[in-house]
Design a protein around this motif. Structure first.
Motif, PDB file in Angstrom:
ATOM      1  N   LYS A 175      16.280   4.708  11.952  1.00  0.00           N
ATOM      2  CA  LYS A 175      17.126   5.232  13.029  1.00  0.00           C
ATOM      3  C   LYS A 175      17.955   6.416  12.539  1.00  0.00           C
ATOM      4  N   SER A 176      18.426   6.351  11.310  1.00  0.00           N
ATOM      5  CA  SER A 176      19.166   7.484  10.740  1.00  0.00           C
ATOM      6  C   SER A 176      18.267   8.712  10.651  1.00  0.00           C
ATOM      7  N   LEU A 177      17.032   8.519  10.249  1.00  0.00           N
ATOM      8  CA  LEU A 177      16.097   9.640  10.153  1.00  0.00           C
ATOM      9  C   LEU A 177      15.832  10.226  11.538  1.00  0.00           C
ATOM     10  N   ILE A 178      15.668   9.367  12.545  1.00  0.00           N
ATOM     11  CA  ILE A 178      15.427   9.853  13.905  1.00  0.00           C
ATOM     12  C   ILE A 178      16.609  10.679  14.397  1.00  0.00           C
ATOM     13  N   GLN A 179      17.815  10.228  14.087  1.00  0.00           N
ATOM     14  CA  GLN A 179      19.000  10.977  14.493  1.00  0.00           C
ATOM     15  C   GLN A 179      19.050  12.334  13.798  1.00  0.00           C
ATOM     16  N   LEU A 180      18.657  12.381  12.549  1.00  0.00           N
ATOM     17  CA  LEU A 180      18.608  13.662  11.840  1.00  0.00           C
ATOM     18  C   LEU A 180      17.565  14.593  12.454  1.00  0.00           C
ATOM     19  N   LEU A 181      16.431  14.066  12.826  1.00  0.00           N
ATOM     20  CA  LEU A 181      15.386  14.887  13.439  1.00  0.00           C
ATOM     21  C   LEU A 181      15.867  15.461  14.766  1.00  0.00           C
ATOM     22  N   ASN A 182      16.565  14.650  15.558  1.00  0.00           N
ATOM     23  CA  ASN A 182      17.112  15.141  16.827  1.00  0.00           C
ATOM     24  C   ASN A 182      18.171  16.211  16.593  1.00  0.00           C
ATOM     25  N   HIS A 183      18.981  16.003  15.566  1.00  0.00           N
ATOM     26  CA  HIS A 183      20.006  16.998  15.226  1.00  0.00           C
ATOM     27  C   HIS A 183      19.357  18.336  14.861  1.00  0.00           C
ATOM     28  N   PHE A 184      18.279  18.279  14.127  1.00  0.00           N
ATOM     29  CA  PHE A 184      17.567  19.501  13.742  1.00  0.00           C
ATOM     30  C   PHE A 184      17.085  20.245  14.986  1.00  0.00           C
ATOM     31  N   LEU A 185      16.512  19.520  15.937  1.00  0.00           N
ATOM     32  CA  LEU A 185      15.983  20.151  17.147  1.00  0.00           C
ATOM     33  C   LEU A 185      17.101  20.749  17.999  1.00  0.00           C
ATOM     34  N   SER A 222      19.687   5.983   1.059  1.00  0.00           N
ATOM     35  CA  SER A 222      21.116   6.187   1.357  1.00  0.00           C
ATOM     36  C   SER A 222      21.483   7.663   1.367  1.00  0.00           C
ATOM     37  N   ASP A 223      20.495   8.540   1.497  1.00  0.00           N
ATOM     38  CA  ASP A 223      20.732   9.983   1.395  1.00  0.00           C
ATOM     39  C   ASP A 223      20.918  10.667   2.743  1.00  0.00           C
ATOM     40  N   TYR A 224      20.863   9.910   3.838  1.00  0.00           N
ATOM     41  CA  TYR A 224      20.901  10.554   5.152  1.00  0.00           C
ATOM     42  C   TYR A 224      22.234  11.241   5.413  1.00  0.00           C
ATOM     43  N   GLN A 225      23.332  10.614   4.966  1.00  0.00           N
ATOM     44  CA  GLN A 225      24.658  11.185   5.233  1.00  0.00           C
ATOM     45  C   GLN A 225      24.910  12.460   4.445  1.00  0.00           C
ATOM     46  N   ASN A 283       0.843  -1.199   0.000  1.00  0.00           N
ATOM     47  CA  ASN A 283       0.000   0.000   0.000  1.00  0.00           C
ATOM     48  C   ASN A 283       0.876   1.246   0.000  1.00  0.00           C
ATOM     49  N   GLN A 284       0.270   2.386  -0.204  1.00  0.00           N
ATOM     50  CA  GLN A 284       1.017   3.639  -0.367  1.00  0.00           C
ATOM     51  C   GLN A 284       1.947   3.909   0.817  1.00  0.00           C
ATOM     52  N   ASP A 285       1.477   3.741   2.038  1.00  0.00           N
ATOM     53  CA  ASP A 285       2.287   4.037   3.227  1.00  0.00           C
ATOM     54  C   ASP A 285       3.423   3.031   3.394  1.00  0.00           C
ATOM     55  N   SER A 286       3.152   1.769   3.037  1.00  0.00           N
ATOM     56  CA  SER A 286       4.210   0.759   3.153  1.00  0.00           C
ATOM     57  C   SER A 286       5.350   1.041   2.185  1.00  0.00           C
ATOM     58  N   LEU A 287       5.006   1.531   0.992  1.00  0.00           N
ATOM     59  CA  LEU A 287       6.052   1.882   0.022  1.00  0.00           C
ATOM     60  C   LEU A 287       6.877   3.067   0.519  1.00  0.00           C
ATOM     61  N   ILE A 288       6.246   4.005   1.209  1.00  0.00           N
ATOM     62  CA  ILE A 288       6.984   5.148   1.768  1.00  0.00           C
ATOM     63  C   ILE A 288       7.921   4.678   2.883  1.00  0.00           C
ATOM     64  N   ILE A 289       7.441   3.789   3.744  1.00  0.00           N
ATOM     65  CA  ILE A 289       8.297   3.260   4.812  1.00  0.00           C
ATOM     66  C   ILE A 289       9.462   2.467   4.217  1.00  0.00           C
ATOM     67  N   LYS A 290       9.184   1.703   3.164  1.00  0.00           N
ATOM     68  CA  LYS A 290      10.256   0.969   2.476  1.00  0.00           C
ATOM     69  C   LYS A 290      11.306   1.946   1.941  1.00  0.00           C
ATOM     70  N   ARG A 291      10.868   3.088   1.423  1.00  0.00           N
ATOM     71  CA  ARG A 291      11.796   4.117   0.932  1.00  0.00           C
ATOM     72  C   ARG A 291      12.634   4.671   2.079  1.00  0.00           C
ATOM     73  N   ASN A 296      26.233   7.097  11.458  1.00  0.00           N
ATOM     74  CA  ASN A 296      26.797   5.756  11.307  1.00  0.00           C
ATOM     75  C   ASN A 296      25.739   4.669  11.439  1.00  0.00           C
ATOM     76  N   MET A 297      24.489   5.040  11.314  1.00  0.00           N
ATOM     77  CA  MET A 297      23.406   4.078  11.433  1.00  0.00           C
ATOM     78  C   MET A 297      23.220   3.310  10.123  1.00  0.00           C
ATOM     79  N   THR A 298      22.877   2.020  10.229  1.00  0.00           N
ATOM     80  CA  THR A 298      22.584   1.218   9.041  1.00  0.00           C
ATOM     81  C   THR A 298      21.086   1.119   8.784  1.00  0.00           C
ATOM     82  N   ASN A 299      20.308   1.388   9.812  1.00  0.00           N
ATOM     83  CA  ASN A 299      18.855   1.345   9.689  1.00  0.00           C
ATOM     84  C   ASN A 299      18.337   2.713   9.268  1.00  0.00           C
TER      85      ASN A 299
END
Length: 745
Positions: free
Chosen positions: A304-314, A288-291, A275-283, A298-301
């Motif tokens: 988790k990389s996105l969460i670290q970026l969100l915390n960095h923003f805050l 590989s654009d987090y770095q 479904n549409q949301d599952s494809l977004i989560i898969k993306r 240094n996250m492989t997941n």
């Protein structure tokens, strides 16, 4: 002497007074009798009109004087033959029509077809000139033009035009490079050629008209299919075919038909993953654009990389502020297991981050670059648009540059299932062959069926050459048969007819819907109050009534892709236009009877039925609802309860009776309630409202029995109606009536 004279005078006076009193009494009695005669005359209808009365004007004036409708035949005694008294003029007209057309059902169809025929046969050239000043659109004119060409062009000319087009079409790519019905091409030399279909029978792709390339996308929509002729049905007598391609086509058509039948159940296996949301989560998980926004990650997941970026923003944006609330929203991301909830949660965070960016000042440019990168990445990750490389590797939409485009769809699970269970199992030859065949049968059926019938029936093919491609396809498995040009629109594009019919305004439809809902509510109330039904029977009946959905069809919102020249005489040009419009799933908008679908509990009220009912639909709808309820518990759920008088005793008798009597008594009780009439007498129950009840009985008979010759036996079987006729019209038969004050329970 004086005493004797006085006595004589007194006696004479007394005699005079007695005579005066007697005379006064006679006068008073005469006045009372005369008054009674007048009252009796006013409250009864003694139809003793001279047989010498022949002029209609005189009949109408007498009818009006007696508060009767103009259409009744007052030369007929209502007590002797009430049906003819009311219906005589309808009967005479029906006899004339019956000489022209013996089947009443066919008469109704003819009335509908003639009415729509007149609407569609407008003068196109004149309408084109005034189209800017009128409500007639180019789309509506195209519907009329298709119908007019279908009606007026000679069948053999239309079929010749189609054959010539098909002969040229099969020589185009990709059809000429693959093994199809009408060629022997070996496809092994052409496997590197990309397959591009202008016509796609599996799904519809609608390209957006946005001028901004960054926002452009195409929408993929699953096509709702209706039964169409199979290859065997179309080519049953044709020998000039590539037999290998023909056999492969038959097998694939059977597989595709089975796939469509099972699709709604099987697609559930793909909904969770695709479904549409599952494809977004898969993306999000695979990106590989987090770095690019933070090189120290240094996250492989991906999450988790996105969460670290969100915390960095805050941390960089809100150093001097309390961030507990938004920190909590970020911390719970890893605990959310539902993809839809996770995507919606991320979108709320995205919105809050954009607000923060606008209102919180920056300390240095490097922080600004990181913040902008994170927001841009969020936009990219949560974008609803999907590229093909994010789907299964074998997904092919058969378009130019499809891999570079963006797509939106609510049908991704269906699309993946289509490739997984169907396409990967067949050869490219068979796929191309099927697309050609399906396009061909969408032209043949329904648009050329009327001409094929006529061509076969009358052998108009003046060159005496067999048609290479065209054969009759009206077989029994189809849900809608096409025998004339009206059937094309009524069966497959009925919503487009609605654009030209101007008397089905929404106010009328809303009023009819309210009337039907009121009838349903009345049946529901009767069932709830019934003492003659078991509790389980009540539950079944009320549940059935509660689930009924009323449907009238709809006006088409479909847009035509192009508009042929209105002066064109090419029927094929218009057929190509309409063949790219998906068929209406709701066929028969102009059927003449209501239709009930028990699977989805939809009560469909066709426009043809509304038109033929002259806006008086209560009687047929009540019969239809009774039929639905009777099928629910396999018996008539209602009873008629009457007070029957034997000498001086009153007894209650319950009678289980037919639908005709039930409907009449329900109509009567509604009328009595609306007119505040009370059944306060046994033998003459309507004395205080005689004229009202006469009109009611006449109107009920006229509306429900006069319009159909077959309804006479229904009238004769409606003994409750006939009893009321005897009572209200003061007929001699009323003295023998045993039942009165009857009601439905």
């Amino acid at each position: 002497m004086d005493g004797s004279s006085s006595s004589s005078s007194s006696s004479s006076l007394s005699t005079f007074n007695r005579l005066a009193c007697i005379l006064f009494g006679f006068c008073l009695a005469f006045i009372i009798i005369l008054t009674a005669i007048v009252i009796y005359y006013l409250n009864s209808n003694i139809f003793m009109i001279s047989s010498k009365t022949t002029t209609d004007s005189h009949i109408f004036s007498v009818a009006k004087k007696r508060q009767l409708p103009d259409f009744v035949n007052i030369n007929i005694d209502p007590c002797e033959n009430f049906y003819n008294f009311v219906c005589d003029k309808w009967i005479q007209r029906k006899k004339v029509e019956k000489n022209e057309d013996a089947e009443e059902y066919k008469q109704k169809w003819t009335r509908i077809q003639h009415r729509i025929h007149d609407k569609l046969m407008i003068n196109i050239s004149n309408s084109q000139l005034i189209s800017s000043k009128s409500d007639i659109s180019l789309s509506q004119l195209s519907v009329s033009k298709l119908y007019q060409l279908c009606e007026t062009k000679l069948p053999y000319r239309l079929l010749d035009e189609l054959e010539h087009y098909i002969a040229l079409f099969i020589q185009q790519e990709p059809y000429r490079s693959y093994l199809t019905l009408f060629n022997q091409t070996n496809s092994s030399n052409f496997t590197s050629l990309p397959i591009i279909f202008q016509y796609n029978p599996f799904f519809k792709i609608i390209h957006s008209s946005s001028n901004n390339n960054n926002q452009s996308f195409s929408t993929i929509i699953r096509i709702d299919h209706r039964p169409l002729p199979s290859p065997i049905a179309i080519f049953t007598n044709l020998t000039r075919l590539n037999q290998t391609a023909f056999n492969n086509l038959i097998n694939f058509d059977n597989d595709y038909t089975k796939f469509l039948q099972e699709a709604n159940d099987i697609v559930k296996l793909y909904e969770q993953e695709y479904n549409q949301d599952s494809l977004i989560i898969k993306r999000i998980l695979s990106s590989s654009d987090y770095q690019m926004c933070l090189s120290s990650l240094n996250m492989t997941n991906g999450l988790k990389s996105l969460i670290q970026l969100l915390n960095h923003f805050l941390q960089n944006r809100l150093r001097q502020f309390n961030t507990k609330l938004i920190d909590k929203q970020i911390r719970i991301l890893e605990t959310i297991t539902n993809n839809h909830t996770l995507v919606e949660h991320l979108r709320r965070i995205q919105l809050e981050f954009k607000i923060i960016e606008q209102i919180i000042p920056l300390e240095n440019q490097s922080v600004d670059n990181n913040s902008s990168c994170i927001l841009h990445l969020l936009d990219k990750l949560l974008d609803k648009r999907i590229q093909l490389n994010e789907l299964s590797s074998n997904t092919n939409l058969f378009l130019h540059n499809a891999t570079q485009e963006y797509f939106i769809s609510n049908d991704w699970p269906y699309l993946i299932m289509l490739y997984d269970r169907l396409f990967k199992k067949i050869s490219t030859d068979t796929l191309v062959n099927f697309v050609f065949f399906d396009y061909y049968r969408h032209l043949i059926y329904p648009y050329y069926q009327p001409h094929i019938h006529r061509s076969i029936d009358f052998k108009i093919n003046y060159r005496n050459e067999p048609y290479t491609y065209i054969y009759e396809t009206n077989h029994s498995n189809l849900s809608c048969h096409v025998n004339n040009c009206f059937d094309i629109l009524n069966c497959y594009h009925p919503s487009l007819i609605n654009q030209l019919i101007d008397d089905k305004n929404q106010i009328l439809l809303d009023s009819i819907k309210i009337n039907v809902e009121n009838l349903i509510n009345r049946f529901r109330s009767l069932i709830e109050q019934s003492d003659h039904l078991f509790i389980e029977e009540k539950k079944l009946l009320i549940n059935e009534l509660n689930q009924i959905k009323i449907s009238f069809g709809y006006y088409s919102s479909k847009s035509l892709n192009f508009f042929p020249d209105l002066n064109s005489f090419s029927y094929l040009e218009y057929v190509q236009l309409f063949s790219f419009i998906s068929y209406d799933q709701q066929e028969h908008l102009y059927a003449i009877e209501p239709i009930y679908n028990q699977l989805n509990h939809t009560l469909f009220i066709p426009y043809g039925f509304i038109y033929l009912s002259n806006n008086s639909i209560e009687y047929p709808i009540m019969k239809f609802l009774l039929k639905i309820l009777s099928q629910t518990i396999q018996s008539n759920p209602f009873y008629i309860e009457c007070l029957i008088k034997y000498f001086d005793d009153l007894n209650t008798t319950i009678i289980n009776i037919n639908d005709e009597n039930i409907i009449y008594l329900l109509f009567r009780s509604k009328f009595l309630f609306e007119q505040n009439i009370i059944l306060d007498e046994y033998l003459w129950p309507f004395m205080s409202a005689n004229s009202l009840m006469k009109s009611f009985l006449i109107d009920y008979t006229a509306n429900n029995y006069c319009q159909s010759l077959n309804a006479y036996h229904l009238f004769l079987n409606n003994t409750y109606l006939i009893d009321d006729i005897y009572l209200v019209f003061h007929c001699q038969q009323a003295s023998s009536i045993k039942q009165s004050k009857c009601s439905v329970h």
